[in-house]
Design a protein around this motif. Structure first.
Motif, PDB file in Angstrom:
ATOM      1  N   ARG A  18      -5.997  -1.941  -8.543  1.00 28.86           N
ATOM      2  CA  ARG A  18      -7.165  -1.061  -8.469  1.00 28.86           C
ATOM      3  C   ARG A  18      -7.890  -1.248  -7.127  1.00 28.86           C
ATOM      4  NH1 ARG A  18      -9.150   0.770 -12.829  1.00 28.86           N
ATOM      5  NH2 ARG A  18      -8.787  -1.125 -14.050  1.00 28.86           N
ATOM      6  N   SER A  19      -8.046  -2.490  -6.702  1.00 24.13           N
ATOM      7  CA  SER A  19      -8.721  -2.782  -5.443  1.00 24.13           C
ATOM      8  C   SER A  19      -7.964  -2.159  -4.268  1.00 24.13           C
ATOM      9  CB  SER A  19      -8.821  -4.294  -5.264  1.00 24.13           C
ATOM     10  OG  SER A  19      -9.299  -4.616  -3.987  1.00 24.13           O
ATOM     11  N   ARG A  20      -6.648  -2.284  -4.265  1.00 21.60           N
ATOM     12  CA  ARG A  20      -5.845  -1.705  -3.183  1.00 21.60           C
ATOM     13  C   ARG A  20      -5.924  -0.184  -3.214  1.00 21.60           C
ATOM     14  NH1 ARG A  20      -0.665  -5.807  -3.301  1.00 21.60           N
ATOM     15  NH2 ARG A  20      -1.800  -7.531  -2.342  1.00 21.60           N
ATOM     16  N   ALA A  21      -5.846   0.396  -4.406  1.00 26.24           N
ATOM     17  CA  ALA A  21      -5.915   1.856  -4.515  1.00 26.24           C
ATOM     18  C   ALA A  21      -7.290   2.359  -4.051  1.00 26.24           C
ATOM     19  CB  ALA A  21      -5.618   2.298  -5.946  1.00 26.24           C
ATOM     20  N   LYS A  22      -8.355   1.634  -4.395  1.00 21.68           N
ATOM     21  CA  LYS A  22      -9.695   2.035  -3.949  1.00 21.68           C
ATOM     22  C   LYS A  22      -9.803   1.954  -2.427  1.00 21.68           C
ATOM     23  CE  LYS A  22     -12.587   1.058  -7.961  1.00 21.68           C
ATOM     24  NZ  LYS A  22     -13.696   0.239  -8.462  1.00 21.68           N
ATOM     25  N   ARG A  23      -9.172   0.941  -1.845  1.00 16.92           N
ATOM     26  CA  ARG A  23      -9.176   0.818  -0.382  1.00 16.92           C
ATOM     27  C   ARG A  23      -8.460   2.022   0.240  1.00 16.92           C
ATOM     28  NH1 ARG A  23      -7.500  -4.369   0.179  1.00 16.92           N
ATOM     29  NH2 ARG A  23      -9.640  -4.990  -0.145  1.00 16.92           N
ATOM     30  N   TRP A  54      -6.292   7.940   2.243  1.00 17.99           N
ATOM     31  CA  TRP A  54      -4.887   8.084   1.860  1.00 17.99           C
ATOM     32  C   TRP A  54      -4.739   8.679   0.462  1.00 17.99           C
ATOM     33  CZ3 TRP A  54      -1.075   7.546   5.299  1.00 17.99           C
ATOM     34  CH2 TRP A  54      -1.346   6.833   6.459  1.00 17.99           C
ATOM     35  N   LEU A  55      -5.695   8.415  -0.415  1.00 21.95           N
ATOM     36  CA  LEU A  55      -5.678   8.915  -1.792  1.00 21.95           C
ATOM     37  C   LEU A  55      -7.051   9.486  -2.119  1.00 21.95           C
ATOM     38  CD1 LEU A  55      -3.968   5.916  -3.680  1.00 21.95           C
ATOM     39  CD2 LEU A  55      -2.882   8.040  -2.932  1.00 21.95           C
ATOM     40  N   TYR A  86       0.832  -1.200   0.000  1.00 25.36           N
ATOM     41  CA  TYR A  86       0.000   0.000   0.000  1.00 25.36           C
ATOM     42  C   TYR A  86       0.873   1.258   0.000  1.00 25.36           C
ATOM     43  CZ  TYR A  86      -3.997  -2.989   0.858  1.00 25.36           C
ATOM     44  OH  TYR A  86      -4.970  -3.941   0.740  1.00 25.36           O
ATOM     45  N   ARG A  87       1.963   1.221   0.750  1.00 23.12           N
ATOM     46  CA  ARG A  87       2.874   2.363   0.807  1.00 23.12           C
ATOM     47  C   ARG A  87       3.422   2.677  -0.584  1.00 23.12           C
ATOM     48  NH1 ARG A  87       7.753   0.986   4.253  1.00 23.12           N
ATOM     49  NH2 ARG A  87       6.050   0.357   5.584  1.00 23.12           N
ATOM     50  N   ARG A  88       3.799   1.649  -1.325  1.00 27.24           N
ATOM     51  CA  ARG A  88       4.341   1.849  -2.664  1.00 27.24           C
ATOM     52  C   ARG A  88       3.300   2.486  -3.587  1.00 27.24           C
ATOM     53  NH1 ARG A  88       6.636  -3.638  -4.547  1.00 27.24           N
ATOM     54  NH2 ARG A  88       7.004  -2.454  -6.429  1.00 27.24           N
ATOM     55  N   ILE A  89       2.052   2.075  -3.456  1.00 28.51           N
ATOM     56  CA  ILE A  89       0.991   2.663  -4.287  1.00 28.51           C
ATOM     57  C   ILE A  89       0.837   4.146  -3.973  1.00 28.51           C
ATOM     58  CG2 ILE A  89      -1.508   2.682  -4.729  1.00 28.51           C
ATOM     59  CD1 ILE A  89      -1.410  -0.406  -4.381  1.00 28.51           C
ATOM     60  N   VAL A  90       0.782   4.500  -2.680  1.00 28.42           N
ATOM     61  CA  VAL A  90       0.633   5.906  -2.300  1.00 28.42           C
ATOM     62  C   VAL A  90       1.815   6.712  -2.820  1.00 28.42           C
ATOM     63  CG1 VAL A  90       0.572   7.518  -0.348  1.00 28.42           C
ATOM     64  CG2 VAL A  90      -0.807   5.439  -0.283  1.00 28.42           C
ATOM     65  N   GLU A  91       3.022   6.188  -2.661  1.00 31.83           N
ATOM     66  CA  GLU A  91       4.216   6.911  -3.108  1.00 31.83           C
ATOM     67  C   GLU A  91       4.211   7.104  -4.621  1.00 31.83           C
ATOM     68  OE1 GLU A  91       7.321   4.539  -1.389  1.00 31.83           O
ATOM     69  OE2 GLU A  91       7.177   5.571   0.546  1.00 31.83           O
ATOM     70  N   LEU A  92       3.807   6.093  -5.373  1.00 31.79           N
ATOM     71  CA  LEU A  92       3.757   6.219  -6.828  1.00 31.79           C
ATOM     72  C   LEU A  92       2.713   7.233  -7.274  1.00 31.79           C
ATOM     73  CD1 LEU A  92       4.213   2.521  -7.969  1.00 31.79           C
ATOM     74  CD2 LEU A  92       5.792   4.418  -8.345  1.00 31.79           C
ATOM     75  N   VAL A  93       1.575   7.249  -6.594  1.00 31.57           N
ATOM     76  CA  VAL A  93       0.531   8.223  -6.946  1.00 31.57           C
ATOM     77  C   VAL A  93       1.013   9.630  -6.622  1.00 31.57           C
ATOM     78  CG1 VAL A  93      -1.778   9.053  -6.342  1.00 31.57           C
ATOM     79  CG2 VAL A  93      -1.405   6.625  -6.756  1.00 31.57           C
TER      80      VAL A  93
END
Length: 186
Positions: free
Chosen positions: A143-148, A154-155, A104-111
């Motif tokens: 997509r599921s993780r980003a939606k969460r 967080w996003l 999840y941290r990697r997704i937030v950082e990439l966004v």
């Protein structure tokens, strides 16, 4: 006689129904897990409080009661190591991405360090940047993780389904002249 295309459509529809049933069940289980974690945390706190109360009532001659390990900190990210597959906590004041599990941290950082201009990042782009195969199963997982992460604050997400940094972070970074790099380091 039924056509081959008709048979395939029926099988696909049945598979879609099964996927949706499993998604609903997974959401229910995650909600149950979150509730169970709250109960566990409350009981650990109660045990620690009781230990402290009993220790304060004893004479100074008696050896002190061993301290129970401190349960999860109130503010996630301060001394707490997230576990892979753990429930994503709601984003609160003072929390950093360090409170999230690595995926999840990697997704937030990439966004957050994604393209500027407010257009956001698609799940497909995120999957590619994460080094995953860009196939529907992997893209849907991202997509599921980003939606969460959106649900937990967080996003944020655009109506077109693209993911963007949440507004307070993006505005604060612009105010101090910072580019959209990762929060809390990598």
């Amino acid at each position: 006689m039924a056509s081959v295309m008709g048979l395939l459509e029926k099988r696909e529809a049945a598979a879609r129904v099964r996927v949706e049933e499993l998604r609903v069940e997974a959401d229910r289980i995650l909600a149950e897990l979150g509730a169970a974690e709250v109960v566990l945390e409350r009981r650990a706190i109660a045990r620690a409080e009781l230990g402290e109360a009993l220790a304060s009532d004893r004479d100074a001659v008696v050896a002190p009661v061993a301290e129970a390990p401190d349960p999860a900190p109130v503010v996630a990210g301060e001394g707490q190591v997230p576990v892979a597959g753990s429930v994503v906590r709601r984003c609160g004041e003072g929390m950093t991405v360090q409170a999230l599990a690595l995926d999840y941290r990697r997704i937030v950082e990439l966004v957050e360090c994604g393209p500027g201009g407010g257009e956001g990042v698609s799940a497909k782009e995120l999957a590619a940047r994460l080094g995953l195969e860009v196939v529907p199963a992997k893209v849907e997982t991202v997509r599921s993780r980003a939606k969460r992460l959106v649900e937990r604050g967080w996003l944020s997400a655009s109506p077109s389904g693209r993911f963007m940094p949440r507004q307070p972070i993006a505005a604060a970074r612009r105010a101090v002249g910072m580019p959209g790099g990762p929060v809390g380091g990598s």
